[in-house]
Write an enzyme that holds these catalytic residues in place. Sequence first.
Site, short mmCIF file in Angstrom:
data_model
loop_
_atom_site.label_atom_id
_atom_site.label_comp_id
_atom_site.label_asym_id
_atom_site.label_seq_id
_atom_site.Cartn_x
_atom_site.Cartn_y
_atom_site.Cartn_z
N TYR A 26 44.57 37.81 58.05
CA TYR A 26 43.35 38.31 57.41
C TYR A 26 42.62 39.34 58.28
N LYS A 99 44.38 28.13 62.81
CA LYS A 99 42.91 28.19 62.77
C LYS A 99 42.23 27.18 61.85
N SER A 139 35.83 32.53 69.13
CA SER A 139 35.02 32.03 68.01
C SER A 139 33.67 31.53 68.50
N ALA A 140 32.70 31.61 67.63
CA ALA A 140 31.37 31.05 67.91
C ALA A 140 31.45 29.55 68.20
N TYR A 164 41.02 22.67 67.53
CA TYR A 164 41.01 24.12 67.32
C TYR A 164 39.99 24.78 68.25
N LYS A 168 40.32 27.53 71.67
CA LYS A 168 39.59 28.78 71.91
C LYS A 168 38.90 28.71 73.28
N TYR A 192 33.84 35.70 67.25
CA TYR A 192 33.52 36.00 65.86
C TYR A 192 32.59 34.94 65.31
N PHE A 193 31.70 35.38 64.42
CA PHE A 193 30.92 34.43 63.64
C PHE A 193 31.68 34.19 62.32
N ASN A 194 31.11 34.32 61.15
CA ASN A 194 31.86 33.92 59.94
C ASN A 194 32.35 35.13 59.14
N ARG A 307 29.46 17.66 55.64
CA ARG A 307 30.83 17.63 56.18
C ARG A 307 30.75 17.28 57.66
P1 NAD Z 1 45.18 34.31 59.93
O1 NAD Z 1 45.84 32.97 59.91
O2 NAD Z 1 45.07 35.06 58.67
O3 NAD Z 1 45.90 35.24 61.03
C1 NAD Z 1 46.57 34.72 62.16
C2 NAD Z 1 47.96 35.31 62.15
O4 NAD Z 1 48.68 34.84 63.30
C3 NAD Z 1 48.78 34.89 60.92
O5 NAD Z 1 49.33 36.05 60.34
C4 NAD Z 1 49.85 33.98 61.49
O6 NAD Z 1 51.07 34.05 60.75
C5 NAD Z 1 49.99 34.52 62.89
N1 NAD Z 1 50.54 33.57 63.88
C6 NAD Z 1 50.12 32.31 64.15
N2 NAD Z 1 50.88 31.79 65.15
C7 NAD Z 1 51.78 32.75 65.51
C8 NAD Z 1 52.81 32.82 66.46
N3 NAD Z 1 53.11 31.78 67.25
N4 NAD Z 1 53.54 33.95 66.55
C9 NAD Z 1 53.27 35.01 65.75
N5 NAD Z 1 52.30 35.01 64.83
C10 NAD Z 1 51.56 33.88 64.71
O7 NAD Z 1 43.74 34.11 60.60
P2 NAD Z 1 42.55 35.14 60.76
O8 NAD Z 1 41.42 34.63 59.96
O9 NAD Z 1 43.04 36.51 60.57
O10 NAD Z 1 42.20 34.89 62.28
C11 NAD Z 1 42.72 35.68 63.34
C12 NAD Z 1 42.30 35.06 64.67
O11 NAD Z 1 40.88 35.01 64.70
C13 NAD Z 1 42.79 33.63 64.87
O12 NAD Z 1 43.12 33.46 66.23
C14 NAD Z 1 41.57 32.79 64.52
O13 NAD Z 1 41.56 31.56 65.19
C15 NAD Z 1 40.45 33.69 65.01
N6 NAD Z 1 39.18 33.42 64.33
C16 NAD Z 1 39.11 33.46 62.97
C17 NAD Z 1 37.91 33.18 62.33
C18 NAD Z 1 37.82 33.19 60.83
O14 NAD Z 1 36.81 32.70 60.30
N7 NAD Z 1 38.77 33.73 60.10
C19 NAD Z 1 36.77 32.87 63.09
C20 NAD Z 1 36.86 32.85 64.48
C21 NAD Z 1 38.07 33.14 65.09
C1 UD1 Z 2 34.48 26.90 60.51
C2 UD1 Z 2 34.79 26.20 61.80
C3 UD1 Z 2 34.85 27.20 62.93
C4 UD1 Z 2 35.83 28.29 62.61
C5 UD1 Z 2 35.48 28.92 61.27
C6 UD1 Z 2 36.51 29.93 60.84
C7 UD1 Z 2 33.90 23.94 61.60
C8 UD1 Z 2 32.89 22.98 62.10
N1 UD1 Z 2 33.81 25.17 62.09
O1 UD1 Z 2 33.17 27.46 60.62
O2 UD1 Z 2 35.26 26.57 64.12
O3 UD1 Z 2 35.84 29.28 63.63
O4 UD1 Z 2 35.41 27.91 60.26
O5 UD1 Z 2 37.71 29.32 60.48
O6 UD1 Z 2 34.75 23.60 60.80
N2 UD1 Z 2 30.70 24.93 53.06
C9 UD1 Z 2 30.36 24.29 51.88
N3 UD1 Z 2 31.35 24.01 50.97
C10 UD1 Z 2 32.65 24.35 51.18
C11 UD1 Z 2 33.00 25.01 52.38
C12 UD1 Z 2 32.00 25.28 53.31
O7 UD1 Z 2 29.20 23.98 51.66
O8 UD1 Z 2 33.51 24.05 50.33
C13 UD1 Z 2 29.64 25.26 54.02
C14 UD1 Z 2 29.81 24.59 55.37
O9 UD1 Z 2 29.17 23.36 55.42
C15 UD1 Z 2 29.15 25.63 56.29
C16 UD1 Z 2 29.36 26.97 55.58
O10 UD1 Z 2 29.68 26.64 54.23
O11 UD1 Z 2 27.78 25.40 56.35
C17 UD1 Z 2 30.49 27.77 56.17
O12 UD1 Z 2 31.64 26.95 56.27
P1 UD1 Z 2 33.05 27.50 56.75
O13 UD1 Z 2 33.41 28.71 55.98
O14 UD1 Z 2 34.01 26.35 56.76
O15 UD1 Z 2 32.77 28.00 58.26
P2 UD1 Z 2 32.12 27.20 59.48
O16 UD1 Z 2 32.07 25.76 59.24
O17 UD1 Z 2 30.87 27.89 59.85
#
Ligand code: NAD
Ligand code: UD1
Length: 353
Positions: A26, A99, A139-140, A164, A168, A192-194, A307
Amino acid sequence: LENRWYNCFKGEINNMRVLLAGGAGYIGSHTAVSLIEAGHEVVIVDNYDNSCAEAIARVEALTNTQIPHYEVDVKDKAALDAVFKKEPVDCVIHFAGLKAVGESVEKPVAYYRNNIDTTLTLLEVMKENHVNQIVFSSSATVYGAENASPLYETMKKGTCTNPYGWTKWMMEQILSDAAYADKDLSVILLRYFNPIGAHPSGTIGEDPQGIPNNLMPYVSQTAIGKRECLTVFGGDYDTPDGTCLRDYIHVCDLAEGHVKAVEYAQTRKGVDIINLGTGTPYSVLDIVHAFEKANNLKLNYKIGPRREGDLAVCFSNADKAKEVLGWQAKRNLEDMCRDSWNWQKQNPNGYKK
Ligand code: NAD
Ligand code: UD1
């Protein structure tokens, strides 16, 4: 600090060749678009554990480029080394990781193995191939529950509530120790935040497998009728409307933050921690109502129990990114809701036809 930014950027910024580990995912796919638009080149390595090659094909179509890409597990040192030998790069962005918070509680060993091992292997292969710059997806979540929002990079890291989050936390430590020992290394830890939203074209976006854990994919799947009803997790928090507050950021803003981070990485050494957020908190109900308004529809939702593990409030102070990177989020909540829905409507089954 403004001077510091100016000094770093007044010199010419060379076009870079950047390896995106996990670049089919993503955030990686959106970052690929932004890097190419800024004049940089990308190479993608992904094992498609949580993504597919179609995402890369769509980035190629959007940017009118051919992207060298390899189906490689980043833990596979020989295979990764072969990519580094074939495709010389200046910098790595490490997105490759598992993740899903809930899954990490069920399968902690798999999470530690994958997330820690990818980081160690990348560091080894980078060193052997004289690549000294790495930008890391943190991640935050590493702030834990001990720190009160707004969250500043100078705060002490907190206690994580799931494996998880600990991966991080530990990867930040590993990268910091590596930079302490190797004075040539430039490490940027992006917290990153959300991230939500999608590219405005609607051709790339978040494609969660199975029932989404995160809020925005659940909202858009509810809107399209794949899920019956969104459950808002808790309506009795100590917040203005009783639902949790988060710092939602458009994934295209986040992607542009990575462009600035790789450009900054080549101007300095050592470790920098940088929040990527907007600094503005919104509640779950704000998201629901903004989504309804931006897209002119009604969402079926109910307030349910809290949750486990959720924090009431989590948002950034976003000043450092502005001062150090010259970056700040530009897109608003309406953009995030419109673009999420546009992606969902055009791709009701994600990348699967
Ligand atoms: P994502 O799952 O879409 O992307 C991660 C990618 O890494 C995927 O394409 C997956 O196939 C690949 N991958 C995983 N393990 C691998 C390996 N061993 N070798 C090669 N490829 C591998 O997730 P994303 O949302 O794009 O997140 C990217 C990064 O940001 C992740 O490290 C995630 O933990 C971090 N992050 C995401 C969020 C979020 O909310 N999406 C928030 C904070 C941090
Ligand atoms: C979560 C993870 C965080 C991670 C991030 C990205 C937890 C505690 N934290 O953040 O570590 O980096 O995802 O993958 O899991 N919500 C609803 N209904 C739903 C889904 C979510 O009300 O069906 C609410 C949650 O309670 C939260 C907000 O929406 O308040 C955002 O949730 P979410 O998208 O899961 O992200 P975080 O929990 O902030």
